[in-house]
Write a protein that holds these residues in place. Structure first.
Motif, PDB file in Angstrom:
ATOM      1  N   VAL A  85      69.444  94.299  33.392  1.00  0.00           N
ATOM      2  CA  VAL A  85      69.206  93.407  34.534  1.00  0.00           C
ATOM      3  C   VAL A  85      70.018  92.121  34.340  1.00  0.00           C
ATOM      4  N   ALA A  86      70.036  91.613  33.110  1.00  0.00           N
ATOM      5  CA  ALA A  86      70.804  90.403  32.814  1.00  0.00           C
ATOM      6  C   ALA A  86      72.307  90.632  33.028  1.00  0.00           C
ATOM      7  N   VAL A  87      72.790  91.822  32.684  1.00  0.00           N
ATOM      8  CA  VAL A  87      74.204  92.149  32.925  1.00  0.00           C
ATOM      9  C   VAL A  87      74.489  92.211  34.426  1.00  0.00           C
ATOM     10  N   ALA A  88      73.574  92.825  35.174  1.00  0.00           N
ATOM     11  CA  ALA A  88      73.734  92.881  36.630  1.00  0.00           C
ATOM     12  C   ALA A  88      73.783  91.481  37.222  1.00  0.00           C
ATOM     13  N   ARG A  89      72.921  90.606  36.736  1.00  0.00           N
ATOM     14  CA  ARG A  89      72.917  89.208  37.205  1.00  0.00           C
ATOM     15  C   ARG A  89      74.253  88.534  36.874  1.00  0.00           C
ATOM     16  N   ALA A  90      74.794  88.804  35.700  1.00  0.00           N
ATOM     17  CA  ALA A  90      76.066  88.198  35.305  1.00  0.00           C
ATOM     18  C   ALA A  90      77.214  88.659  36.190  1.00  0.00           C
ATOM     19  N   LEU A  91      77.088  89.854  36.753  1.00  0.00           N
ATOM     20  CA  LEU A  91      78.194  90.452  37.508  1.00  0.00           C
ATOM     21  C   LEU A  91      78.095  90.262  39.022  1.00  0.00           C
ATOM     22  N   ILE A  92      76.964  89.765  39.536  1.00  0.00           N
ATOM     23  CA  ILE A  92      76.734  89.810  40.975  1.00  0.00           C
ATOM     24  C   ILE A  92      77.754  89.002  41.778  1.00  0.00           C
ATOM     25  N   ASN A  93      78.279  87.931  41.216  1.00  0.00           N
ATOM     26  CA  ASN A  93      79.273  87.131  41.941  1.00  0.00           C
ATOM     27  C   ASN A  93      80.703  87.593  41.672  1.00  0.00           C
ATOM     28  N   ASN A  94      80.831  88.789  41.093  1.00  0.00           N
ATOM     29  CA  ASN A  94      82.138  89.371  40.791  1.00  0.00           C
ATOM     30  C   ASN A  94      83.011  88.420  39.972  1.00  0.00           C
ATOM     31  N   PRO A  95      82.489  87.959  38.827  1.00  0.00           N
ATOM     32  CA  PRO A  95      83.247  87.007  38.010  1.00  0.00           C
ATOM     33  C   PRO A  95      84.480  87.653  37.407  1.00  0.00           C
ATOM     34  N   LYS A  96      85.428  86.819  37.026  1.00  0.00           N
ATOM     35  CA  LYS A  96      86.645  87.334  36.410  1.00  0.00           C
ATOM     36  C   LYS A  96      86.451  87.631  34.930  1.00  0.00           C
ATOM     37  N   ILE A  97      85.423  87.012  34.346  1.00  0.00           N
ATOM     38  CA  ILE A  97      85.164  87.236  32.924  1.00  0.00           C
ATOM     39  C   ILE A  97      83.662  87.146  32.671  1.00  0.00           C
ATOM     40  N   VAL A  98      83.183  87.961  31.728  1.00  0.00           N
ATOM     41  CA  VAL A  98      81.782  87.927  31.305  1.00  0.00           C
ATOM     42  C   VAL A  98      81.740  87.544  29.832  1.00  0.00           C
ATOM     43  N   LEU A  99      80.951  86.512  29.526  1.00  0.00           N
ATOM     44  CA  LEU A  99      80.785  86.045  28.153  1.00  0.00           C
ATOM     45  C   LEU A  99      79.394  86.425  27.674  1.00  0.00           C
ATOM     46  N   ALA A 100      79.323  87.068  26.528  1.00  0.00           N
ATOM     47  CA  ALA A 100      78.040  87.563  26.019  1.00  0.00           C
ATOM     48  C   ALA A 100      77.832  87.087  24.586  1.00  0.00           C
ATOM     49  N   ASP A 101      76.655  86.512  24.329  1.00  0.00           N
ATOM     50  CA  ASP A 101      76.334  85.976  23.001  1.00  0.00           C
ATOM     51  C   ASP A 101      75.247  86.837  22.364  1.00  0.00           C
ATOM     52  N   GLU A 102      75.630  87.666  21.408  1.00  0.00           N
ATOM     53  CA  GLU A 102      74.720  88.582  20.719  1.00  0.00           C
ATOM     54  C   GLU A 102      73.859  89.378  21.709  1.00  0.00           C
ATOM     55  N   PRO A 103      74.464  90.033  22.695  1.00  0.00           N
ATOM     56  CA  PRO A 103      73.675  90.671  23.759  1.00  0.00           C
ATOM     57  C   PRO A 103      72.784  91.808  23.293  1.00  0.00           C
ATOM     58  N   SER A 104      73.133  92.437  22.173  1.00  0.00           N
ATOM     59  CA  SER A 104      72.304  93.551  21.681  1.00  0.00           C
ATOM     60  C   SER A 104      71.516  93.170  20.438  1.00  0.00           C
ATOM     61  N   GLY A 105      71.451  91.873  20.147  1.00  0.00           N
ATOM     62  CA  GLY A 105      70.817  91.417  18.912  1.00  0.00           C
ATOM     63  C   GLY A 105      69.346  91.755  18.806  1.00  0.00           C
ATOM     64  N   ASN A 106      68.654  91.875  19.943  1.00  0.00           N
ATOM     65  CA  ASN A 106      67.217  92.163  19.931  1.00  0.00           C
ATOM     66  C   ASN A 106      66.892  93.606  20.287  1.00  0.00           C
ATOM     67  N   LEU A 107      67.907  94.462  20.366  1.00  0.00           N
ATOM     68  CA  LEU A 107      67.690  95.840  20.800  1.00  0.00           C
ATOM     69  C   LEU A 107      67.723  96.802  19.612  1.00  0.00           C
ATOM     70  N   ASP A 108      66.991  97.912  19.751  1.00  0.00           N
ATOM     71  CA  ASP A 108      67.071  98.941  18.714  1.00  0.00           C
ATOM     72  C   ASP A 108      68.418  99.655  18.826  1.00  0.00           C
ATOM     73  N   THR A 109      68.687 100.537  17.881  1.00  0.00           N
ATOM     74  CA  THR A 109      70.017 101.147  17.783  1.00  0.00           C
ATOM     75  C   THR A 109      70.411 101.885  19.053  1.00  0.00           C
ATOM     76  N   GLU A 110      69.507 102.685  19.594  1.00  0.00           N
ATOM     77  CA  GLU A 110      69.835 103.484  20.783  1.00  0.00           C
ATOM     78  C   GLU A 110      70.142 102.590  21.987  1.00  0.00           C
TER      79      GLU A 110
END
Length: 217
Positions: A146-171
């Motif tokens: 959902v956070a990625v969708a929010r980042a993309l909704i305005n069709n940005p030219k670049i997406v910056l992500a800070d440890e986006p999978s840091g709280n997720l399990d391996t899968e």
């Protein structure tokens, strides 16, 4: 796309960035790696105009962005840059589709159009059945999509992500990483990702290592 020239940044007596020169090309997944405290997040925040360097210049498609006034800079950020953080920062009282629609409404879209675009983005994220779910009703992986969708909704030219999978399990982390590469290929998006995840770093188009405020490799 983005060129950083001799970027320096200090907090009090602590010099965090010590003359960073870096070029971010279009349509690539770039990872920034290094030990905690090396300056990775500071560099990302300067790249995203969330923080200003003490010295140096940031060029976005040839234009020096820190010459803009604060209001102009906010507008530039809303229109050109998407952000994904380790903690998704979804508003708990809003549904998934409402969270995604917010940046579009801030940009001046009508609520009707913003919600329509938000639904389209969530469909791309394979979250069609989660439109009306609030963050507490979503898994960690779903919240981050959902956070990625929010980042993309305005069709940005670049997406910056800070440890986006840091709280997720391996899968869920692997699924999120694959999503970045799919979005790169499908929409020609540029991603700059601060990460400690070696698997993601190895898959990226370029891996940048920062040590003691300088680019090592």
């Amino acid at each position: 796309m983005i060129i950083l020239k001799n970027i320096e940044k200090s907090y009090g007596n602590l010099k965090v960035l010590k003359g960073i020169d870096l070029e971010i090309p279009e349509g690539k997944v770039i990872t920034i790696c290094g030990a905690s405290g090396a300056g990775k997040s500071t560099l990302l925040h300067i790249m995203g105009t969330l923080d200003k360097p003490d010295k140096g210049e940031v060029l976005f498609e040839g234009a020096s962005i820190f010459t803009l006034k604060d209001e102009e800079l906010s507008l530039f950020r809303n229109q050109n840059i998407g952000f994904v953080f380790q903690f998704h920062h979804l508003l708990p009282e809003f549904t998934a589709v409402e969270n995604v629609a917010l940046p579009a409404m801030i940009a001046g879209e009508s609520k009707k159009n913003a919600l329509k675009k938000a639904q389209e983005m969530l469909q791309i994220m394979h979250l069609s059945e989660r439109f009306l779910h609030k963050p507490a009703q979503l898994s960690g992986g779903e919240q981050q999509r959902v956070a990625v969708a929010r980042a993309l909704i305005n069709n940005p030219k670049i997406v910056l992500a800070d440890e986006p999978s840091g709280n997720l399990d391996t899968e869920h982390a692997q699924n999120l990483h694959q999503l970045f590469f799919d979005l790169r290929d499908q929409f020609k998006k540029t991603f700059v990702i601060v990460t400690h995840n070696e698997e993601l770093a190895k898959l990226s188009d370029r891996k940048i290592i920062i040590r003691d405020g300088k680019i090592q490799a």
